[in-house]
Design a protein around this motif. Structure first.
Motif, PDB file in Angstrom:
ATOM      1  N   ILE A 482       0.755  -1.122   0.063  1.00 26.89           N
ATOM      2  CA  ILE A 482       0.102  -0.003  -0.063  1.00 26.89           C
ATOM      3  C   ILE A 482       0.913   1.206   0.088  1.00 26.89           C
ATOM      4  CG2 ILE A 482      -1.768   1.448   1.540  1.00 26.89           C
ATOM      5  CD1 ILE A 482      -2.755  -1.187   2.451  1.00 26.89           C
ATOM      6  N   GLY A 483       1.879   1.290   0.768  1.00 24.89           N
ATOM      7  CA  GLY A 483       2.611   2.399   0.931  1.00 24.89           C
ATOM      8  C   GLY A 483       3.601   2.521  -0.555  1.00 24.89           C
ATOM      9  N   TRP A 484       3.837   1.733  -0.942  1.00 27.65           N
ATOM     10  CA  TRP A 484       5.150   1.631  -2.257  1.00 27.65           C
ATOM     11  C   TRP A 484       4.194   1.975  -3.370  1.00 27.65           C
ATOM     12  CZ3 TRP A 484       9.433  -2.412  -3.353  1.00 27.65           C
ATOM     13  CH2 TRP A 484      10.105  -1.673  -4.274  1.00 27.65           C
ATOM     14  N   VAL A 485       3.016   1.048  -3.590  1.00 26.48           N
ATOM     15  CA  VAL A 485       2.321   1.085  -4.865  1.00 26.48           C
ATOM     16  C   VAL A 485       1.241   2.090  -5.065  1.00 26.48           C
ATOM     17  CG1 VAL A 485       1.326  -0.214  -6.678  1.00 26.48           C
ATOM     18  CG2 VAL A 485       3.218  -0.943  -5.498  1.00 26.48           C
ATOM     19  N   GLY A 486       0.653   2.131  -3.814  1.00 24.65           N
ATOM     20  CA  GLY A 486      -0.578   3.131  -3.454  1.00 24.65           C
ATOM     21  C   GLY A 486      -0.674   4.495  -4.121  1.00 24.65           C
ATOM     22  N   PRO A 487       0.462   5.369  -3.638  1.00 27.45           N
ATOM     23  CA  PRO A 487       0.405   6.461  -4.261  1.00 27.45           C
ATOM     24  C   PRO A 487       0.717   6.771  -5.696  1.00 27.45           C
ATOM     25  CG  PRO A 487       1.716   6.433  -2.072  1.00 27.45           C
ATOM     26  CD  PRO A 487       1.502   5.078  -2.621  1.00 27.45           C
ATOM     27  N   ALA A 488       1.572   5.922  -6.249  1.00 31.19           N
ATOM     28  CA  ALA A 488       1.868   5.861  -7.652  1.00 31.19           C
ATOM     29  C   ALA A 488       0.881   5.548  -8.623  1.00 31.19           C
ATOM     30  CB  ALA A 488       3.100   4.653  -7.880  1.00 31.19           C
ATOM     31  N   LEU A 489      -0.258   4.716  -7.981  1.00 31.28           N
ATOM     32  CA  LEU A 489      -1.502   4.285  -8.617  1.00 31.28           C
ATOM     33  C   LEU A 489      -2.595   5.206  -8.448  1.00 31.28           C
ATOM     34  CD1 LEU A 489      -1.337   0.386  -8.380  1.00 31.28           C
ATOM     35  CD2 LEU A 489      -0.730   1.597 -10.255  1.00 31.28           C
ATOM     36  N   ASP A 490      -2.432   6.384  -7.593  1.00 30.48           N
ATOM     37  CA  ASP A 490      -3.163   7.273  -7.264  1.00 30.48           C
ATOM     38  C   ASP A 490      -4.596   6.520  -6.759  1.00 30.48           C
ATOM     39  OD1 ASP A 490      -4.314   9.954  -6.995  1.00 30.48           O
ATOM     40  OD2 ASP A 490      -5.282   9.875  -8.920  1.00 30.48           O
ATOM     41  N   ALA A 491      -4.194   5.540  -5.676  1.00 34.10           N
ATOM     42  CA  ALA A 491      -5.314   4.952  -4.897  1.00 34.10           C
ATOM     43  C   ALA A 491      -5.798   5.793  -3.919  1.00 34.10           C
ATOM     44  CB  ALA A 491      -4.642   3.814  -4.003  1.00 34.10           C
ATOM     45  N   PRO A 492      -7.273   5.576  -3.823  1.00 38.55           N
ATOM     46  CA  PRO A 492      -7.968   6.487  -2.791  1.00 38.55           C
ATOM     47  C   PRO A 492      -7.437   6.503  -1.421  1.00 38.55           C
ATOM     48  CG  PRO A 492      -9.445   4.660  -4.177  1.00 38.55           C
ATOM     49  CD  PRO A 492      -7.869   4.255  -4.212  1.00 38.55           C
ATOM     50  N   GLN A 493      -7.678   7.733  -1.015  1.00 37.09           N
ATOM     51  CA  GLN A 493      -7.191   7.751   0.580  1.00 37.09           C
ATOM     52  C   GLN A 493      -7.671   6.707   1.422  1.00 37.09           C
ATOM     53  OE1 GLN A 493      -5.001  10.232   1.104  1.00 37.09           O
ATOM     54  NE2 GLN A 493      -4.630   9.079   3.206  1.00 37.09           N
ATOM     55  N   ALA A 494      -8.987   6.196   1.132  1.00 38.36           N
ATOM     56  CA  ALA A 494      -9.443   5.208   1.948  1.00 38.36           C
ATOM     57  C   ALA A 494      -8.624   3.865   2.237  1.00 38.36           C
ATOM     58  CB  ALA A 494     -10.925   4.843   1.651  1.00 38.36           C
ATOM     59  N   VAL A 495      -7.805   3.659   0.885  1.00 36.59           N
ATOM     60  CA  VAL A 495      -7.214   2.476   0.734  1.00 36.59           C
ATOM     61  C   VAL A 495      -5.732   2.818   1.419  1.00 36.59           C
ATOM     62  CG1 VAL A 495      -5.727   1.010  -0.987  1.00 36.59           C
ATOM     63  CG2 VAL A 495      -8.152   1.802  -1.337  1.00 36.59           C
ATOM     64  N   LEU A 496      -5.207   3.890   1.028  1.00 31.81           N
ATOM     65  CA  LEU A 496      -3.999   4.329   1.859  1.00 31.81           C
ATOM     66  C   LEU A 496      -4.166   4.170   3.481  1.00 31.81           C
ATOM     67  CD1 LEU A 496      -2.622   7.222  -0.185  1.00 31.81           C
ATOM     68  CD2 LEU A 496      -2.238   4.810  -0.482  1.00 31.81           C
ATOM     69  N   ASP A 497      -5.248   4.599   3.973  1.00 37.06           N
ATOM     70  CA  ASP A 497      -5.594   4.688   5.246  1.00 37.06           C
ATOM     71  C   ASP A 497      -5.814   3.474   6.039  1.00 37.06           C
ATOM     72  OD1 ASP A 497      -5.467   7.530   5.394  1.00 37.06           O
ATOM     73  OD2 ASP A 497      -7.759   7.682   5.422  1.00 37.06           O
ATOM     74  N   SER A 499      -3.424   1.312   5.818  1.00 39.10           N
ATOM     75  CA  SER A 499      -2.006   0.837   6.534  1.00 39.10           C
ATOM     76  C   SER A 499      -1.854   1.773   7.780  1.00 39.10           C
ATOM     77  CB  SER A 499      -1.063   1.126   5.510  1.00 39.10           C
ATOM     78  OG  SER A 499       0.336   1.066   6.051  1.00 39.10           O
ATOM     79  N   PRO A 500      -1.430   1.667   8.688  1.00 40.04           N
ATOM     80  CA  PRO A 500      -1.142   2.654  10.075  1.00 40.04           C
ATOM     81  C   PRO A 500      -0.121   3.619   9.648  1.00 40.04           C
ATOM     82  CG  PRO A 500      -0.123   0.457  10.303  1.00 40.04           C
ATOM     83  CD  PRO A 500      -0.800   0.033   9.340  1.00 40.04           C
ATOM     84  N   PHE A 501       0.827   3.306   8.559  1.00 48.00           N
ATOM     85  CA  PHE A 501       1.550   4.527   7.973  1.00 48.00           C
ATOM     86  C   PHE A 501       0.815   5.624   7.324  1.00 48.00           C
ATOM     87  CE2 PHE A 501       4.149   0.799   8.395  1.00 48.00           C
ATOM     88  CZ  PHE A 501       5.337   0.995   9.069  1.00 48.00           C
ATOM     89  N   GLY A 502      -0.372   5.252   6.643  1.00 47.83           N
ATOM     90  CA  GLY A 502      -1.283   6.284   6.100  1.00 47.83           C
ATOM     91  C   GLY A 502      -1.646   7.428   7.197  1.00 47.83           C
ATOM     92  N   HIS A 503      -1.704   7.367   8.408  1.00 48.75           N
ATOM     93  CA  HIS A 503      -2.037   8.238   9.250  1.00 48.75           C
ATOM     94  C   HIS A 503      -0.972   8.790   9.947  1.00 48.75           C
ATOM     95  CE1 HIS A 503      -6.266   6.226   9.249  1.00 48.75           C
ATOM     96  NE2 HIS A 503      -5.391   5.231   9.245  1.00 48.75           N
ATOM     97  N   LEU A 504       0.224   8.699   9.693  1.00 47.36           N
ATOM     98  CA  LEU A 504       1.385   9.381  10.066  1.00 47.36           C
ATOM     99  C   LEU A 504       1.620  10.782   9.526  1.00 47.36           C
ATOM    100  CD1 LEU A 504       3.965   6.510  10.252  1.00 47.36           C
ATOM    101  CD2 LEU A 504       2.641   7.327  12.271  1.00 47.36           C
ATOM    102  N   PRO A 505       1.972  11.926  10.450  1.00 51.37           N
ATOM    103  CA  PRO A 505       2.390  13.143   9.641  1.00 51.37           C
ATOM    104  C   PRO A 505       3.530  13.044   8.861  1.00 51.37           C
ATOM    105  CG  PRO A 505       3.109  12.975  12.077  1.00 51.37           C
ATOM    106  CD  PRO A 505       2.272  11.925  11.959  1.00 51.37           C
ATOM    107  N   LYS A 506       3.789  13.867   7.760  1.00 51.99           N
ATOM    108  CA  LYS A 506       4.516  13.677   6.804  1.00 51.99           C
ATOM    109  C   LYS A 506       5.649  14.451   7.093  1.00 51.99           C
ATOM    110  CE  LYS A 506       2.001  10.810   4.519  1.00 51.99           C
ATOM    111  NZ  LYS A 506       2.139   9.393   4.364  1.00 51.99           N
ATOM    112  N   LEU A 507       6.564  14.136   7.763  1.00 51.13           N
ATOM    113  CA  LEU A 507       7.842  14.882   8.237  1.00 51.13           C
ATOM    114  C   LEU A 507       9.011  14.549   7.341  1.00 51.13           C
ATOM    115  CD1 LEU A 507       7.460  15.170  11.926  1.00 51.13           C
ATOM    116  CD2 LEU A 507       6.443  16.639  10.297  1.00 51.13           C
ATOM    117  N   PRO A 508       9.969  15.417   7.131  1.00 57.93           N
ATOM    118  CA  PRO A 508      10.121  16.882   7.314  1.00 57.93           C
ATOM    119  C   PRO A 508       9.110  17.667   6.431  1.00 57.93           C
ATOM    120  CG  PRO A 508      11.954  16.141   6.187  1.00 57.93           C
ATOM    121  CD  PRO A 508      11.271  14.944   6.360  1.00 57.93           C
TER     122      PRO A 508
END
Length: 542
Positions: A482-497, A499-508
């Motif tokens: 999900i974390g690797w392929v999902g963004p490249a495939l423009d997966a819906p946010q519900a799919v990205l969520d 994964s627990p990694f989908g809820h983390l703040p995007k730092l830096p």
């Protein structure tokens, strides 16, 4: 104890191979399809992604020019040998697909050879009408079946980009997997521990990746070679099976003779593995494990856990620090490569948050290391499962050691080790990028709650459903996919969520949000507590 007598070269040495193969495939009826699906989906999703990123000939020509002069990115993904979507797909994911096939293959072979001997099950099998080399043959055939299915899926899925190139890429990926299957078969004869066999074979795979990366970064001839202006691969690249896959050049004037190198390596390593298997007793090895520590003392279950896992912690720590240095050093180069390509910029920003491109790239790379750290924590937690099923936990628990105390020693290393490797990755980024240390360290450490949730799920499965403990690998693999392929495939946010990694703040670069961090941390604590409670109440495996 050995299998029944058989003359060298007799067909009796392979008696029972078919039955053992069917049993191996039945045991791996979940693991093998998951590995194949993840790898195939990664490869087959790439043409559409690349078409969105580099849809015009001008954008592809600019990409090739950038790769010609960008040694950091060549080290990461290799040189480009053509500007078609098929060639770009082979460039972008070919090496990684080969590496995933290698990991799948070594896990299959070690599981059905050294793992079986270490657990004592192979001794029961060998007491029947089973040939001396039947188990090894069945394990290699199981790996061959898995790689063959993967090759078929890749070939069929990419045939629309060109049947010849698709066949070359599919065969190359499967051949690399088979090379490491036979390599794992050799290592399984040399070592007395399945854990050590997996670790040594994985170390060879890591060395192959480093050799390929060093060779590709030293030469910029991939693109020029493809377009007839000279150039070529470094000697270091030719020392690596991953480099052979790269130099097969799918979709770019295929070099079919490279497959002969891969086939030769398989034949040679297979012959060595069979020769070694015929010269040792069941359960023995050519490099036996020492009966105990030469110095020091083990005064607690935690000290024993550290003694068992310290090698793994050291290896992961070194790897994450070096990965941080490499990714930090290529940050500015990646920003230059994306340039004015809005589609590529959007993918990076979706992975790394809505911030400047440099921060977005750093955040996406930190996120990738966080996903890989989930594999570490699952492996470390499941050491409990291995100790229990092998019977080594029983004499420890027969003393004045409670189950929770025994488990806690391993869990401290698993969860604390995850924090250590992410911290070292942060220092590596700081060294490679040469910028302020604080923000990048914070970005690495903020990955930990999601990593700990994956670890908590592994603890829960081991404590409550020990037979399903290995499903924790599927959880970690799903998060990685999900974390690797999902963004490249423009997966819906519900799919990205999911994964627990989908809820983390995007730092830096992004704002720090404490709410999701605290919720994930609390969830990890609850999962661990539930797993330990289940461990206290259930019967131990025998």
């Amino acid at each position: 104890m050995t299998t029944f007598a058989a003359r060298p070269g007799s067909s009796r040495q392979l008696a029972g191979t078919g039955t053992l193969l069917r049993f191996a495939l039945r045991r791996d009826r979940l693991m093998i399809p998951v590995w194949i699906a993840v790898n195939a989906l990664m490869v087959l999703s790439m043409p559409g992604t690349l078409e969105g990123l580099y849809g015009t000939p001008a954008e592809r020509a600019d990409l090739l020019r950038q790769m010609e002069t960008n040694s950091s990115l060549r080290a990461m993904v290799g040189p480009v040998f053509g500007d078609s979507l098929g060639a770009l797909t082979a460039w972008r994911v070919g090496i990684y697909a080969g590496a995933l096939a290698a990991v799948m293959s070594l896990l299959i072979v070690v599981r059905h050879t050294r793992d079986e001997e270490e657990s004592g099950r192979q001794e029961l099998v060998a007491s029947g009408m089973v040939g001396r080399r039947a188990s090894l043959t069945a394990a290699l055939l199981a790996a061959g079946v898995a790689n063959g299915v993967l090759a078929l899926l890749v070939t069929a899925g990419l045939a629309g980009q060109g049947a010849t190139g698709a066949l070359a890429l599919g065969l190359g990926i499967a051949a690399v997997g088979t090379v490491f299957a036979t390599m794992a078969a050799i290592v399984a004869q040399l070592t007395e521990s399945a854990r050590l066999a997996r670790g040594l074979t994985a170390a060879v795979l890591g060395a192959a990746f480093v050799l390929r990366a060093a060779g590709d970064s030293a030469t910029g001839g991939g693109t020029s070679q493809a377009f007839g202006t000279g150039g070529g691969s470094s000697v270091l690249t030719w020392l690596s099976p991953l480099g052979w896959l790269e130099n097969l050049r799918p979709y770019a004037s295929e070099r079919w003779w490279v497959l002969a190198l891969l086939a030769g390596a398989v034949a040679l390593q297979g012959a060595v593995a069979y020769a070694l298997a015929g010269r040792r007793d069941l359960g023995m090895s050519f490099l036996p494990t020492r009966p105990g520590p030469a110095s020091g003392r083990l005064g607690s279950a935690g000290a024993l856990a550290w003694r068992l896992q310290r090698g793994g912690v050291l290896g992961w720590s070194i790897g994450f620090f070096l990965a941080g240095v490499v990714y930090g050093g290529m940050t500015d180069s990646a920003a230059d490569l994306v340039g004015d390509n809005e589609n590529a910029r959007r993918v990076f920003e979706r992975m790394g948050g809505q911030s400047g491109l440099t921060d977005a790239f750093l955040a996406s790379m930190v996120g990738m290391l966080g996903l890989i750290a989930a594999l570490y924590i699952v492996a470390s937690v499941l050491r409990l499962h291995g100790e229990e099923t092998s019977g080594r936990a029983e004499p420890v628990l027969a003393n004045a050691v409670g189950r929770v105390s025994w488990a806690a020693g391993h869990l401290v290393i698993a969860f604390g080790g995850a924090a250590l490797i992410m911290l070292l990755a942060g220092f590596g980024f700081a060294v490679g990028h040469g910028k302020e240390t604080g923000p990048i360290l914070a970005a690495c450490l903020v990955q930990l709650p999601a990593v700990w949730v994956i670890g908590g799920l592994a603890v829960l499965l081991h404590g409550v459903l020990p037979r399903a403990a290995l499903a924790a690998w599927g959880v970690a693999g799903a998060a990685l996919l999900i974390g690797w392929v999902g963004p490249a495939l423009d997966a819906p946010q519900a799919v990205l969520d999911v994964s627990p990694f989908g809820h983390l703040p995007k730092l830096p670069g992004g704002p720090m949000e404490w709410g999701p961090v605290l919720v994930l941390t609390g969830l990890a604590v609850l999962l661990v507590a539930a797993g330990l409670a289940g461990l206290r109440r259930r019967d131990m495996s025998t």
